[in-house]
Scaffold this motif. Structure first.
Motif, PDB file in Angstrom:
ATOM      1  N   PRO A   1       0.807  -1.235   0.000  1.00  0.00           N
ATOM      2  CA  PRO A   1       0.000   0.000   0.000  1.00  0.00           C
ATOM      3  C   PRO A   1       0.840   1.284   0.000  1.00  0.00           C
ATOM      4  CG  PRO A   1      -0.963  -1.594   1.498  1.00  0.00           C
ATOM      5  CD  PRO A   1       0.360  -2.156   1.049  1.00  0.00           C
ATOM      6  N   ASN A   2       1.901   1.321   0.772  1.00  0.00           N
ATOM      7  CA  ASN A   2       2.761   2.508   0.794  1.00  0.00           C
ATOM      8  C   ASN A   2       3.520   2.674  -0.512  1.00  0.00           C
ATOM      9  OD1 ASN A   2       2.057   3.310   3.399  1.00  0.00           O
ATOM     10  ND2 ASN A   2       3.574   1.947   4.300  1.00  0.00           N
ATOM     11  N   ILE A   3       3.981   1.574  -1.061  1.00  0.00           N
ATOM     12  CA  ILE A   3       4.708   1.624  -2.334  1.00  0.00           C
ATOM     13  C   ILE A   3       3.800   2.166  -3.425  1.00  0.00           C
ATOM     14  CG2 ILE A   3       5.762   0.182  -4.136  1.00  0.00           C
ATOM     15  CD1 ILE A   3       6.850  -1.598  -1.805  1.00  0.00           C
ATOM     16  N   GLU A   4       2.553   1.656  -3.485  1.00  0.00           N
ATOM     17  CA  GLU A   4       1.601   2.114  -4.510  1.00  0.00           C
ATOM     18  C   GLU A   4       1.177   3.553  -4.273  1.00  0.00           C
ATOM     19  OE1 GLU A   4      -1.441  -0.885  -4.395  1.00  0.00           O
ATOM     20  OE2 GLU A   4      -0.316  -2.194  -5.775  1.00  0.00           O
ATOM     21  N   ARG A   5       0.940   3.897  -3.020  1.00  0.00           N
ATOM     22  CA  ARG A   5       0.496   5.254  -2.701  1.00  0.00           C
ATOM     23  C   ARG A   5       1.535   6.284  -3.134  1.00  0.00           C
ATOM     24  NH1 ARG A   5      -1.487   7.421   3.177  1.00  0.00           N
ATOM     25  NH2 ARG A   5      -2.072   9.491   2.455  1.00  0.00           N
ATOM     26  N   LEU A   6       2.799   5.961  -2.962  1.00  0.00           N
ATOM     27  CA  LEU A   6       3.871   6.880  -3.332  1.00  0.00           C
ATOM     28  C   LEU A   6       4.400   6.633  -4.741  1.00  0.00           C
ATOM     29  CD1 LEU A   6       5.767   6.885   0.081  1.00  0.00           C
ATOM     30  CD2 LEU A   6       4.238   8.662  -0.823  1.00  0.00           C
ATOM     31  N   ASN A   7       3.779   5.661  -5.435  1.00  0.00           N
ATOM     32  CA  ASN A   7       4.170   5.312  -6.801  1.00  0.00           C
ATOM     33  C   ASN A   7       5.679   5.031  -6.876  1.00  0.00           C
ATOM     34  OD1 ASN A   7       3.663   4.724  -9.463  1.00  0.00           O
ATOM     35  ND2 ASN A   7       3.998   6.835 -10.142  1.00  0.00           N
ATOM     36  N   MET A   8       6.120   4.110  -6.008  1.00  0.00           N
ATOM     37  CA  MET A   8       7.544   3.786  -5.940  1.00  0.00           C
ATOM     38  C   MET A   8       7.793   2.307  -6.209  1.00  0.00           C
ATOM     39  SD  MET A   8       9.199   6.083  -3.005  1.00  0.00           S
ATOM     40  CE  MET A   8       9.258   7.836  -3.149  1.00  0.00           C
ATOM     41  N   GLN A   9       7.070   1.762  -7.188  1.00  0.00           N
ATOM     42  CA  GLN A   9       7.305   0.383  -7.572  1.00  0.00           C
ATOM     43  C   GLN A   9       8.751   0.242  -8.035  1.00  0.00           C
ATOM     44  OE1 GLN A   9       4.753   2.271  -8.448  1.00  0.00           O
ATOM     45  NE2 GLN A   9       2.907   1.170  -7.919  1.00  0.00           N
ATOM     46  N   GLY A  10       9.349  -0.862  -7.659  1.00  0.00           N
ATOM     47  CA  GLY A  10      10.734  -1.114  -8.049  1.00  0.00           C
ATOM     48  C   GLY A  10      11.759  -0.606  -7.046  1.00  0.00           C
ATOM     49  N   VAL A  11      11.304   0.108  -6.016  1.00  0.00           N
ATOM     50  CA  VAL A  11      12.220   0.594  -4.996  1.00  0.00           C
ATOM     51  C   VAL A  11      12.240  -0.430  -3.855  1.00  0.00           C
ATOM     52  CG1 VAL A  11      12.691   2.433  -3.326  1.00  0.00           C
ATOM     53  CG2 VAL A  11      11.767   3.000  -5.584  1.00  0.00           C
ATOM     54  N   ARG A  12      13.415  -0.804  -3.466  1.00  0.00           N
ATOM     55  CA  ARG A  12      13.565  -1.807  -2.393  1.00  0.00           C
ATOM     56  C   ARG A  12      13.074  -1.222  -1.073  1.00  0.00           C
ATOM     57  NH1 ARG A  12      18.662  -3.908   0.589  1.00  0.00           N
ATOM     58  NH2 ARG A  12      18.038  -6.015   1.142  1.00  0.00           N
ATOM     59  N   MET A  13      12.261  -1.998  -0.383  1.00  0.00           N
ATOM     60  CA  MET A  13      11.676  -1.574   0.884  1.00  0.00           C
ATOM     61  C   MET A  13      12.496  -2.109   2.044  1.00  0.00           C
ATOM     62  SD  MET A  13       9.180   0.141   1.888  1.00  0.00           S
ATOM     63  CE  MET A  13       8.131   0.495   3.234  1.00  0.00           C
ATOM     64  N   LYS A  14      12.819  -1.222   2.976  1.00  0.00           N
ATOM     65  CA  LYS A  14      13.514  -1.638   4.203  1.00  0.00           C
ATOM     66  C   LYS A  14      12.545  -1.414   5.355  1.00  0.00           C
ATOM     67  CE  LYS A  14      17.735  -1.606   4.668  1.00  0.00           C
ATOM     68  NZ  LYS A  14      18.553  -2.763   4.904  1.00  0.00           N
ATOM     69  N   ASP A  15      12.553  -2.334   6.298  1.00  0.00           N
ATOM     70  CA  ASP A  15      11.713  -2.218   7.486  1.00  0.00           C
ATOM     71  C   ASP A  15      12.521  -1.486   8.552  1.00  0.00           C
ATOM     72  OD1 ASP A  15      10.039  -2.489   9.654  1.00  0.00           O
ATOM     73  OD2 ASP A  15       9.602  -4.603   9.296  1.00  0.00           O
ATOM     74  N   LYS A  16      12.477  -0.164   8.503  1.00  0.00           N
ATOM     75  CA  LYS A  16      13.299   0.671   9.387  1.00  0.00           C
ATOM     76  C   LYS A  16      12.926   0.479  10.857  1.00  0.00           C
ATOM     77  CE  LYS A  16      15.937   2.782   6.410  1.00  0.00           C
ATOM     78  NZ  LYS A  16      17.370   2.649   6.425  1.00  0.00           N
ATOM     79  N   ALA A  17      11.655   0.265  11.139  1.00  0.00           N
ATOM     80  CA  ALA A  17      11.237   0.058  12.535  1.00  0.00           C
ATOM     81  C   ALA A  17      11.843  -1.232  13.076  1.00  0.00           C
ATOM     82  CB  ALA A  17       9.715   0.029  12.639  1.00  0.00           C
ATOM     83  N   PHE A  18      11.819  -2.277  12.267  1.00  0.00           N
ATOM     84  CA  PHE A  18      12.407  -3.560  12.664  1.00  0.00           C
ATOM     85  C   PHE A  18      13.906  -3.380  12.896  1.00  0.00           C
ATOM     86  CE2 PHE A  18      14.200  -7.762  12.144  1.00  0.00           C
ATOM     87  CZ  PHE A  18      13.252  -8.625  12.659  1.00  0.00           C
ATOM     88  N   ASP A  19      14.568  -2.709  11.944  1.00  0.00           N
ATOM     89  CA  ASP A  19      16.018  -2.505  12.048  1.00  0.00           C
ATOM     90  C   ASP A  19      16.383  -1.692  13.290  1.00  0.00           C
ATOM     91  OD1 ASP A  19      16.323  -3.917   9.695  1.00  0.00           O
ATOM     92  OD2 ASP A  19      16.684  -2.145   8.451  1.00  0.00           O
ATOM     93  N   ALA A  20      15.619  -0.628  13.560  1.00  0.00           N
ATOM     94  CA  ALA A  20      15.910   0.200  14.729  1.00  0.00           C
ATOM     95  C   ALA A  20      15.732  -0.596  16.019  1.00  0.00           C
ATOM     96  CB  ALA A  20      15.010   1.441  14.735  1.00  0.00           C
ATOM     97  N   THR A  21      14.686  -1.408  16.062  1.00  0.00           N
ATOM     98  CA  THR A  21      14.445  -2.219  17.254  1.00  0.00           C
ATOM     99  C   THR A  21      15.543  -3.258  17.429  1.00  0.00           C
ATOM    100  OG1 THR A  21      12.063  -1.877  17.009  1.00  0.00           O
ATOM    101  CG2 THR A  21      12.755  -3.712  18.406  1.00  0.00           C
ATOM    102  N   ALA A  22      15.918  -3.928  16.340  1.00  0.00           N
ATOM    103  CA  ALA A  22      16.986  -4.938  16.406  1.00  0.00           C
ATOM    104  C   ALA A  22      18.299  -4.300  16.848  1.00  0.00           C
ATOM    105  CB  ALA A  22      17.144  -5.628  15.056  1.00  0.00           C
ATOM    106  N   ASN A  23      18.617  -3.139  16.299  1.00  0.00           N
ATOM    107  CA  ASN A  23      19.859  -2.452  16.675  1.00  0.00           C
ATOM    108  C   ASN A  23      19.835  -2.021  18.140  1.00  0.00           C
ATOM    109  OD1 ASN A  23      20.864  -2.805  14.092  1.00  0.00           O
ATOM    110  ND2 ASN A  23      20.213  -0.787  13.399  1.00  0.00           N
ATOM    111  N   SER A  24      18.676  -1.613  18.606  1.00  0.00           N
ATOM    112  CA  SER A  24      18.540  -1.229  20.017  1.00  0.00           C
ATOM    113  C   SER A  24      18.765  -2.434  20.932  1.00  0.00           C
ATOM    114  CB  SER A  24      17.149  -0.634  20.251  1.00  0.00           C
ATOM    115  OG  SER A  24      16.952  -0.355  21.610  1.00  0.00           O
TER     116      SER A  24
END
Length: 182
Positions: A105-128
């Motif tokens: 939904p976010n990719i389509e809403r921003l019309n960013m098909q083909g852009v690799r998605m990173k789960d920043k919340a997951f990464d921040a939590t894991a790093n913490s």
């Protein structure tokens, strides 16, 4: 050029010092042996890519931290809850449909098909969580303790990497393990 004799001598000295550090008392030596066994369990689960076991091992290790090491009870509680959140997100993104429904939904809403998605919340939590685990390392720890904390951080990083692989696959970014041959 590497002075092989000096290098081997340094390694031998290092091993002697490690052995001396763990002779502090019989109880400390026994504790170190227990930590080596648990560290091996983490290592085996990582090698086998058994992420369910890694989550369970880390949860048990955090319970240990809470009982024996933690001064900051609030941070301990937050880290414990964060592991539950990571596990749930990891499991959700293990299902390609759930991963797509979360990110498309976010990719389509921003019309960013083909852009690799990173789960920043997951990464921040894991790093913490890794930062919290690493806070227990110190020069006062015997080598088995520092090894125990290091493998735990490595396990969280392996989970983080696998989580990203799940997202990439669900969104059509096939990732292949790179070998030594080209």
């Amino acid at each position: 050029m590497l002075n092989e004799d000096r290098f081997l001598s340094s390694l031998a000295s290092s091993e002697r010092l490690k052995q001396e550090a763990e002779k502090i008392c019989p109880e400390r030596k026994a504790y170190s042996e227990i930590l080596r066994v648990i560290t091996k369990d983490f290592s085996t689960a990582m090698k086998d890519k058994d992420y369910a076991s890694l989550f369970e091992l880390e949860k048990l290790a955090q319970e240990h931290d809470a009982i024996y090491h933690s001064v900051d009870k609030e941070k301990t509680l937050q880290t414990f809850a964060a592991m539950d959140m990571l596990k749930q997100q990891f499991m959700d993104c293990s299902d390609p449909e759930k991963a797509r429904s979360r990110f498309i939904p976010n990719i389509e809403r921003l019309n960013m098909q083909g852009v690799r998605m990173k789960d920043k919340a997951f990464d921040a939590t894991a790093n913490s969580i890794c930062g919290f685990i690493n806070s227990f390392k110190s020069a006062r720890c015997v080598p088995a303790e520092n090894g125990f904390y290091s493998i735990r951080s490595d396990a969280i990083k392996a989970i983080q990497k696998e989580h990203q692989r799940h997202i990439d696959q669900a969104l059509g970014f096939e990732t292949k393990e790179r070998g030594l041959s080209r």
